[in-house]
Motif scaffolding. Structure first.
Motif, short mmCIF file in Angstrom:
data_model
loop_
_atom_site.label_atom_id
_atom_site.label_comp_id
_atom_site.label_asym_id
_atom_site.label_seq_id
_atom_site.Cartn_x
_atom_site.Cartn_y
_atom_site.Cartn_z
N ILE A 131 0.84 -1.20 0.00
CA ILE A 131 0.00 0.00 0.00
C ILE A 131 0.88 1.25 0.00
O ILE A 131 0.66 2.19 -0.77
N GLU A 132 1.91 1.26 0.86
CA GLU A 132 2.78 2.43 0.92
C GLU A 132 3.58 2.61 -0.36
O GLU A 132 3.65 3.70 -0.93
N LYS A 133 4.22 1.53 -0.83
CA LYS A 133 5.13 1.63 -1.97
C LYS A 133 4.39 1.69 -3.31
O LYS A 133 4.81 2.38 -4.23
N GLY A 134 3.30 0.96 -3.41
CA GLY A 134 2.57 0.92 -4.67
C GLY A 134 1.60 2.07 -4.85
O GLY A 134 1.52 2.67 -5.92
N TRP A 139 -0.59 6.75 5.23
CA TRP A 139 -1.56 6.66 6.32
C TRP A 139 -2.46 5.43 6.14
O TRP A 139 -2.84 4.78 7.13
N PHE A 140 -2.78 5.12 4.89
CA PHE A 140 -3.60 3.95 4.58
C PHE A 140 -2.85 2.67 4.99
O PHE A 140 -3.41 1.75 5.59
N ILE A 146 -2.10 -1.49 11.62
CA ILE A 146 -2.69 -1.48 12.96
C ILE A 146 -3.88 -2.45 13.03
O ILE A 146 -4.02 -3.22 13.99
N ALA A 147 -4.73 -2.43 11.97
CA ALA A 147 -5.88 -3.35 11.94
C ALA A 147 -5.42 -4.80 11.93
O ALA A 147 -5.97 -5.65 12.65
N ALA A 148 -4.40 -5.10 11.13
CA ALA A 148 -3.88 -6.47 11.05
C ALA A 148 -3.25 -6.88 12.37
O ALA A 148 -3.41 -8.02 12.83
N LEU A 149 -2.53 -5.95 12.98
CA LEU A 149 -1.89 -6.24 14.26
C LEU A 149 -2.93 -6.58 15.33
O LEU A 149 -2.79 -7.56 16.08
N LEU A 150 -3.99 -5.79 15.39
CA LEU A 150 -5.06 -6.05 16.36
C LEU A 150 -5.76 -7.38 16.07
O LEU A 150 -6.03 -8.17 16.98
N ALA A 151 -6.05 -7.61 14.79
CA ALA A 151 -6.75 -8.84 14.41
C ALA A 151 -5.91 -10.07 14.70
O ALA A 151 -6.38 -11.05 15.28
N LEU A 424 -12.45 -6.19 8.98
CA LEU A 424 -11.67 -4.96 8.84
C LEU A 424 -10.53 -5.14 7.85
O LEU A 424 -10.28 -4.28 7.00
N MET A 425 -9.81 -6.26 7.95
CA MET A 425 -8.68 -6.51 7.05
C MET A 425 -9.15 -6.69 5.61
O MET A 425 -8.53 -6.19 4.68
N VAL A 426 -10.24 -7.42 5.43
CA VAL A 426 -10.76 -7.67 4.08
C VAL A 426 -11.08 -6.35 3.37
O VAL A 426 -10.68 -6.12 2.23
N TRP A 427 -11.80 -5.49 4.07
CA TRP A 427 -12.19 -4.20 3.49
C TRP A 427 -10.97 -3.41 3.02
O TRP A 427 -10.90 -2.95 1.88
N LEU A 428 -10.01 -3.25 3.92
CA LEU A 428 -8.83 -2.43 3.62
C LEU A 428 -8.00 -3.05 2.49
O LEU A 428 -7.54 -2.35 1.58
#
Length: 488
Positions: A131-134, A139-140, A146-151, A424-428
């Motif tokens: 997401i960052e590099k591509g 921020w995305f 963070i979402a993946a870490l929590l999940a 949450l992960m699926v959506w993002l």
């Protein structure tokens, strides 16, 4: 708490969302010209090629880590729940999402390889990195991490440890707290050994557990071989509302088949790319194809094994839209591992509880290992350039705590929390891979063109105009040229 989680799941997993996921998988299948069929031979062959290195793991080890995450309690409990809520037709829709999902799995895993980095001596990659590099939207990427870490560290492990504890309590009378302690001790021995130890355990455990489970299913099918036409007819008729008994729950068949299929095979949800990025390969498309095949292994083989055991023996209940039973062959048995246990007992009396408990232990334990690896990868992303020793230690303690807590709490809340984390992960991730599909498609075209020329495909990101693929631009290109000089 449960009311809030149920409300959140109602949004994250509403019917429109399910159809969007199906649509994206179909889009990628069309854009890749159904590589899941065209390149099936390559998928199988590539699983056993490649080698590990100081920085990365082999293709098979990366596949095993990914399968550790994919093949979990969802293959047993999730498949049973799909049949309970959607009828036999849900099985067909699980197959459908696996076939279509292979396209999504290829795209996300190829992107993970394209945009991977070498960080602290190890290959790291996944949705946050691509997401960052591509996309260039940091921020995305941070939100996903963070979402993946929590999940992966808090919300998801409880489902797996809860299933282990219930299975062992039912089969052997072991208390949930004792099971929780044993699991966290074993898990601690592995995760404190790092990525290499996780990969080593996975490459031996995953094939053993999957083959053993499928063999038991084949025994049950063999002992009910005369039922083959009837069971397949029931699945296909129910899938399209043509069966008189299950015709009224067509919507539930699709919704539950897709939801449980996605939960099990993880195509498009952003978990598989973490392991894919760790592989030592000469071309990103190679690992993308391997990871696409892992979806087949999960759903077409392991989930189907569960479904066939249940349907061939008739050991299931199905609930209609009004909450009344359409089928009630197992009075008082809750949807989940109990269906599989009853199915095995119907053919091999006295063996069901023990078999399901052992299967759940291996399936769920290896999934928790994979969750830790994914959580660690996202911590590494968030801490780039900083000392990560203390945060990594905290992560280990947190996931061990979540595993123990999950072992002793109620199953319904565990599943609800897991669904929320996954949603949450699926959506993002889906938003990201739709916006970022082009580099993966370029890589696939390049791979196929080199294959046609009789070459072993080697990736050159600069030549293909793919920017910010720093590993391929710098380190891989340098090492490849150095290797060519040695040969000459």
């Amino acid at each position: 708490m449960e009311a809030f989680v149920s409300w959140l799941n109602g949004i994250l997993w509403s019917n429109p969302v399910i159809y969007i996921i199906l649509g994206i998988g179909l889009l990628f299948s069309i854009l890749t010209r159904f590589l899941q069929v065209r390149l099936l031979k390559d998928m199988v062959k590539l699983m056993f090629t490649g080698r590990s290195s100081d920085a990365g793991v082999s293709s098979f080890q990366a596949l095993s880590i990914a399968l550790s995450g994919r093949v979990g309690t969802g293959n047993i409990a999730g498949t049973a729940t799909a049949i309970a809520m959607g009828g036999p037709g849900a099985v067909f829709w699980m197959w459908t999402i696996a076939f279509i999902g292979a396209g999504s799995a290829f795209v996300e895993s190829t992107l993970a390889q394209i945009y991977k980095v070498k960080q602290d001596g190890l290959y790291r990659g996944g949705p946050a990195y691509y997401i960052e590099k591509g996309l260039g939207i940091k921020w995305f990427a941070i939100v996903f991490a963070i979402a993946a870490l929590l999940a992966m560290s808090i919300l998801m492990p409880g489902i797996q440890s809860n299933s282990i504890a219930l299975g062992l309590e039912n089969a052997f009378g072991v208390s949930k707290s004792v099971t929780g302690l044993v699991v966290i001790v074993l898990l601690g021995l592995i995760i404190f050994g790092g990525v290499k130890r996780i990969a080593t355990v996975a490459q031996y455990t995953v094939p053993f557990m999957a083959v053993g489970y499928i063999l038991v299913a084949l025994v049950i099918i063999g002992m009910n071989i005369s039922e083959v036409p009837a069971v397949f007819s029931l699945i296909f008729k129910s899938a399209f509302g043509a069966d008189s008994m299950f015709g009224g729950i067509l919507g539930s068949a699709i919704a539950w088949g897709v939801k449980r299929g996605i939960y099990s095979n993880e195509a498009g949800q952003g978990t598989g790319p973490h392991a894919a990025a760790a592989a030592e390969v000469s071309h990103p498309a190679k690992q993308g194809l391997v990871q696409a095949f892992s979806v087949y292994i999960d759903t077409l083989f392991v989930c189907s094994a569960t479904a066939f055991m249940i349907l061939f023996t008739g050991m299931f209940n199905t609930v209609g839209a009004d909450g009344a039973f359409i089928v009630e062959n197992l009075k008082g048995v809750e949807a989940g591992p109990g269906y599989t246990q009853a199915a095995v007992d119907a053919v091999l009396p006295g063996f069901g509880a023990e078999f399901v408990a052992v299967a759940l232990f291996f399936f769920a334990f290896t999934t928790i290992m994979a969750y830790y690896y994914m959580a660690e990868t996202n911590i590494a992303y968030l801490l780039r350039g900083r000392d990560g020793k203390v945060p990594m230690l905290i992560l280990k303690v947190v996931i061990l705590g979540a595993v123990f807590y999950g072992a002793v709490k109620e199953a319904s809340l565990a599943w609800a929390l897991g669904d929320a984390g996954l949603g949450l992960m699926v959506w993002l991730n889906l938003i990201a891979i739709v916006l970022l599909a082009k580099p993966a498609l370029i890589a696939l075209k390049d791979y196929e063109e080199q294959k046609k020329q009789g070459l072993d495909p080697v990736f050159n990101s600069k030549k293909l105009g793919i920017k910010n693929a720093e590993y391929w631009e710098e380190e891989y290109s340098f090492n490849h040229e150095k290797d060519k000089d040695k040969v000459s």
